[in-house]
Motif scaffolding. Sequence first.
Motif, PDB file in Angstrom:
ATOM      1  N   SER A   1      -0.858   5.606 -10.527  1.00  0.00           N
ATOM      2  CA  SER A   1      -0.606   5.842 -12.141  1.00  0.00           C
ATOM      3  C   SER A   1      -0.517   4.237 -12.833  1.00  0.00           C
ATOM      4  O   SER A   1      -0.646   4.404 -13.875  1.00  0.00           O
ATOM      5  CB  SER A   1       0.433   6.382 -12.305  1.00  0.00           C
ATOM      6  OG  SER A   1       1.749   5.711 -11.539  1.00  0.00           O
ATOM      7  N   ASP A   2      -0.346   3.267 -12.071  1.00  0.00           N
ATOM      8  CA  ASP A   2      -0.376   1.845 -12.627  1.00  0.00           C
ATOM      9  C   ASP A   2      -1.902   1.509 -13.123  1.00  0.00           C
ATOM     10  O   ASP A   2      -1.684   0.513 -13.905  1.00  0.00           O
ATOM     11  CB  ASP A   2       0.040   0.876 -11.832  1.00  0.00           C
ATOM     12  CG  ASP A   2       1.485   1.300 -11.323  1.00  0.00           C
ATOM     13  OD1 ASP A   2       2.282   1.736 -12.088  1.00  0.00           O
ATOM     14  OD2 ASP A   2       1.824   0.726 -10.178  1.00  0.00           O
ATOM     15  N   THR A   3      -2.983   2.276 -12.562  1.00  0.00           N
ATOM     16  CA  THR A   3      -4.225   1.660 -12.926  1.00  0.00           C
ATOM     17  C   THR A   3      -5.088   2.531 -13.454  1.00  0.00           C
ATOM     18  O   THR A   3      -5.978   2.128 -13.844  1.00  0.00           O
ATOM     19  CB  THR A   3      -4.690   1.158 -11.539  1.00  0.00           C
ATOM     20  OG1 THR A   3      -4.691   2.049 -10.564  1.00  0.00           O
ATOM     21  CG2 THR A   3      -4.176   0.066 -11.045  1.00  0.00           C
TER      22      THR A   3
ATOM     23  N   GLU B   1      -2.848  15.258 -12.036  1.00  0.00           N
ATOM     24  CA  GLU B   1      -2.085  14.883 -11.043  1.00  0.00           C
ATOM     25  C   GLU B   1      -2.426  15.251  -9.666  1.00  0.00           C
ATOM     26  O   GLU B   1      -2.079  14.399  -8.499  1.00  0.00           O
ATOM     27  CB  GLU B   1      -0.725  15.116 -11.277  1.00  0.00           C
ATOM     28  CG  GLU B   1      -0.023  14.550 -12.519  1.00  0.00           C
ATOM     29  CD  GLU B   1       0.039  12.855 -12.534  1.00  0.00           C
ATOM     30  OE1 GLU B   1       0.387  12.544 -11.546  1.00  0.00           O
ATOM     31  OE2 GLU B   1      -0.673  12.439 -13.617  1.00  0.00           O
ATOM     32  N   MET B   2      -2.731  16.468  -9.288  1.00  0.00           N
ATOM     33  CA  MET B   2      -3.161  16.700  -8.097  1.00  0.00           C
ATOM     34  C   MET B   2      -4.317  15.813  -7.415  1.00  0.00           C
ATOM     35  O   MET B   2      -4.355  15.551  -6.442  1.00  0.00           O
ATOM     36  CB  MET B   2      -3.335  18.438  -8.055  1.00  0.00           C
ATOM     37  CG  MET B   2      -2.343  19.194  -8.104  1.00  0.00           C
ATOM     38  SD  MET B   2      -2.597  20.954  -8.403  1.00  0.00           S
ATOM     39  CE  MET B   2      -3.439  21.353  -6.826  1.00  0.00           C
ATOM     40  N   GLU B   3      -5.273  15.895  -8.734  1.00  0.00           N
ATOM     41  CA  GLU B   3      -6.258  15.129  -7.992  1.00  0.00           C
ATOM     42  C   GLU B   3      -6.101  13.671  -7.846  1.00  0.00           C
ATOM     43  O   GLU B   3      -6.584  12.926  -6.909  1.00  0.00           O
ATOM     44  CB  GLU B   3      -7.446  15.160  -9.346  1.00  0.00           C
ATOM     45  CG  GLU B   3      -8.746  14.301  -8.909  1.00  0.00           C
ATOM     46  CD  GLU B   3      -9.724  14.931  -7.653  1.00  0.00           C
ATOM     47  OE1 GLU B   3     -10.642  14.158  -7.348  1.00  0.00           O
ATOM     48  OE2 GLU B   3      -9.231  16.054  -7.249  1.00  0.00           O
ATOM     49  N   ARG B   4      -5.357  13.008  -8.503  1.00  0.00           N
ATOM     50  CA  ARG B   4      -4.768  11.812  -8.351  1.00  0.00           C
ATOM     51  C   ARG B   4      -4.228  11.441  -7.193  1.00  0.00           C
ATOM     52  O   ARG B   4      -4.282  10.446  -6.248  1.00  0.00           O
ATOM     53  CB  ARG B   4      -3.797  11.112  -9.527  1.00  0.00           C
ATOM     54  CG  ARG B   4      -3.714   9.798  -9.489  1.00  0.00           C
ATOM     55  CD  ARG B   4      -3.486   9.276 -10.958  1.00  0.00           C
ATOM     56  NE  ARG B   4      -2.268   9.584 -11.801  1.00  0.00           N
ATOM     57  CZ  ARG B   4      -1.916   9.268 -12.863  1.00  0.00           C
ATOM     58  NH1 ARG B   4      -2.533   8.459 -13.570  1.00  0.00           N
ATOM     59  NH2 ARG B   4      -0.720   9.623 -13.444  1.00  0.00           N
ATOM     60  N   THR B   5      -3.226  12.283  -6.965  1.00  0.00           N
ATOM     61  CA  THR B   5      -2.714  12.349  -5.337  1.00  0.00           C
ATOM     62  C   THR B   5      -3.545  12.511  -4.227  1.00  0.00           C
ATOM     63  O   THR B   5      -3.627  11.863  -3.237  1.00  0.00           O
ATOM     64  CB  THR B   5      -1.592  13.523  -5.397  1.00  0.00           C
ATOM     65  OG1 THR B   5      -0.608  13.318  -6.327  1.00  0.00           O
ATOM     66  CG2 THR B   5      -0.853  13.529  -4.158  1.00  0.00           C
ATOM     67  N   ARG B   6      -4.547  13.298  -4.322  1.00  0.00           N
ATOM     68  CA  ARG B   6      -5.534  13.566  -3.586  1.00  0.00           C
ATOM     69  C   ARG B   6      -6.501  12.445  -3.142  1.00  0.00           C
ATOM     70  O   ARG B   6      -6.711  12.205  -1.863  1.00  0.00           O
ATOM     71  CB  ARG B   6      -6.498  14.759  -3.906  1.00  0.00           C
ATOM     72  CG  ARG B   6      -7.450  15.330  -2.832  1.00  0.00           C
ATOM     73  CD  ARG B   6      -8.384  16.238  -3.204  1.00  0.00           C
ATOM     74  NE  ARG B   6      -9.293  15.541  -4.314  1.00  0.00           N
ATOM     75  CZ  ARG B   6     -10.338  14.957  -3.885  1.00  0.00           C
ATOM     76  NH1 ARG B   6     -10.830  14.717  -2.610  1.00  0.00           N
ATOM     77  NH2 ARG B   6     -11.210  14.533  -4.704  1.00  0.00           N
TER      78      ARG B   6
ATOM     79  N   THR C   1       0.776  -1.264   0.090  1.00  0.00           N
ATOM     80  CA  THR C   1       0.061   0.058  -0.007  1.00  0.00           C
ATOM     81  C   THR C   1       1.026   1.163  -0.010  1.00  0.00           C
ATOM     82  O   THR C   1       1.498   1.598   1.013  1.00  0.00           O
ATOM     83  CB  THR C   1      -0.975  -0.026   1.203  1.00  0.00           C
ATOM     84  OG1 THR C   1      -1.810  -1.028   1.325  1.00  0.00           O
ATOM     85  CG2 THR C   1      -1.753   1.246   1.130  1.00  0.00           C
ATOM     86  N   LEU C   2       0.866   1.833  -1.172  1.00  0.00           N
ATOM     87  CA  LEU C   2       1.939   3.048  -1.393  1.00  0.00           C
ATOM     88  C   LEU C   2       1.245   4.168  -0.516  1.00  0.00           C
ATOM     89  O   LEU C   2       0.206   4.531  -0.844  1.00  0.00           O
ATOM     90  CB  LEU C   2       2.142   3.266  -2.819  1.00  0.00           C
ATOM     91  CG  LEU C   2       3.170   2.113  -3.620  1.00  0.00           C
ATOM     92  CD1 LEU C   2       3.099   2.316  -5.031  1.00  0.00           C
ATOM     93  CD2 LEU C   2       4.345   1.753  -2.668  1.00  0.00           C
ATOM     94  N   PRO C   3       2.191   5.144  -0.186  1.00  0.00           N
ATOM     95  CA  PRO C   3       1.651   6.372   0.401  1.00  0.00           C
ATOM     96  C   PRO C   3       0.970   7.315  -0.594  1.00  0.00           C
ATOM     97  O   PRO C   3       1.540   7.218  -1.816  1.00  0.00           O
ATOM     98  CB  PRO C   3       2.916   6.885   1.060  1.00  0.00           C
ATOM     99  CG  PRO C   3       3.963   6.490   0.343  1.00  0.00           C
ATOM    100  CD  PRO C   3       3.665   4.961   0.268  1.00  0.00           C
ATOM    101  N   THR C   4       0.290   8.212  -0.015  1.00  0.00           N
ATOM    102  CA  THR C   4      -0.446   9.099  -1.070  1.00  0.00           C
ATOM    103  C   THR C   4      -0.176  10.531  -0.763  1.00  0.00           C
ATOM    104  O   THR C   4      -0.012  11.334  -1.797  1.00  0.00           O
ATOM    105  CB  THR C   4      -1.895   8.691  -0.885  1.00  0.00           C
ATOM    106  OG1 THR C   4      -2.596   9.014   0.351  1.00  0.00           O
ATOM    107  CG2 THR C   4      -2.396   7.575  -1.327  1.00  0.00           C
ATOM    108  N   THR C   5       0.088  11.100   0.467  1.00  0.00           N
ATOM    109  CA  THR C   5       0.457  12.259   0.541  1.00  0.00           C
ATOM    110  C   THR C   5       1.843  12.557   0.291  1.00  0.00           C
ATOM    111  O   THR C   5       2.872  11.785   0.692  1.00  0.00           O
ATOM    112  CB  THR C   5       0.133  12.860   2.185  1.00  0.00           C
ATOM    113  OG1 THR C   5       1.048  11.985   2.904  1.00  0.00           O
ATOM    114  CG2 THR C   5      -1.324  12.474   2.475  1.00  0.00           C
TER     115      THR C   5
END
Length: 471
Positions: A327-329, A317-322, A90-94
């Motif tokens: 990015s793999d899916t 990218e900002m929305e994807r991070t939020r 589970t990769l970090p998001t912030t």
Amino acid sequence: MANQSSSQSSLILGMKPKTFAIATAGAVVAAGLGYAIYFDHKRRTDPTLRKQAKRERKKQKKIAKAQEDEAKQGKLKLIDSVLEAVAKETLPTTPEEKEQYFMAQVAAGEQLCNAGEAYYNDAVLPFYKALKVYPAPLELIMIYQKTVPEPVFQTVVQLMALEQTKRQTKFYEDFPPKDTHVRIAELPAGETPEGKPVVRRGLVANEDLKDGQLVYTETPLVSGLLPALEGEYCNYCLKKLPEEKVECSNCDKVAFCSAECEKSATENYHRYLCTNTKPQEGNDAVKELAFFEYNKENNVKYAYMVAKFLSTMVAEEMERTRTGQSSDTTYNSWDHVDRFRYLDTSATENTKREIEMLKEMLGDKVQGINEFLTDEIYLMLKGKLLFNAFAVNIGEGVDVPESSEHMRKTSSDKKPVGAALYKISTYIGQSEAEPNVKVTFGEDHDISVVALKDISKDTELVAAYSLPVPV
């Protein structure tokens, strides 16, 4: 005979040690050379020795092949194990969590490498995990190349390439959506001078289509008004503005047909491009205003559309991070545009100026834009618009100078008000003589594709539109 032997002994005894050593070595070499010549002759002429040598060569080749296969299998197992481990992670998001995670993984990888070659395989996993959260993967790869042991670096590169290949394959499995009734297929496009087949990607029917059937409707990746029509048509969807138009709260250069369009524009690109011409405290957008006026004076739209596209990428990218999306899916705008064909164009004084203005305008707002937006990237993006963007024919009573920038023009009793670039429709083939679909527009930049005849499954969709002339 005795005298001869005695004289030889005296001669030997009279030699200096160094001279004797050289003479002895010469004799040994001569004897060895003679044996080598004799053995080579026997090897080539003696059937038994020849068979034995052949068996030995086969044996050595078999051993080498087995060792090579074992190494390959070991590398494949390592790669599979790393991909499996990363998939479960589970990769970090912030940004803060990503930075901490990155530093911890790099430290773990370095520690394993410092422990010696026996731990190189174990070091691959933490270095690859670090790569997964780094904002600029290619930049990190270049750092790895200088700092990480070669075997570890090569495995990380192989992992990256394999994952990218899988992602590329999956892209065309997931896109276009099944409810569009179409798919993207590889189609023949002639041969190379060497006679090898050339393929291109085109849009084909994914099922039998009926004459008059609405195949699909789509919203563009990016669209842009003809500069002279700003204030008359919506800056976001290109729709004719109603009397109760919605103006930007910070500038008087653009307007929108609804609050929804104003909100979408602000979130996606206008916050970066707004000229801030309304007198308010803190408003200072000289660069943005200069860019806006440049496009209007030169009657060009693609520089502004490139700016919109780059800004939209940042918003994505900002929305994807939020939301914590991987990015793999998921696929962003660049994943689509990167796959489009484009018109090869040369740099001019105008394109150089456009690049400078874009960097000045976005440089302090979008991190890394100055490094990303090279001359090559800009010309490629502009070439993709020149080759693929459709003219949005929705204007009635429009009387403005036509832009010199190419658009895919289709037959219509309405005038173009701007251009738009589409994820799916870009792949529609061109045929003036025998089109089997037509593209139409309603009130805004959304494009609809309608069958002109019955179309059987796996048939390429082709429409009548103008082709670009190299510039």
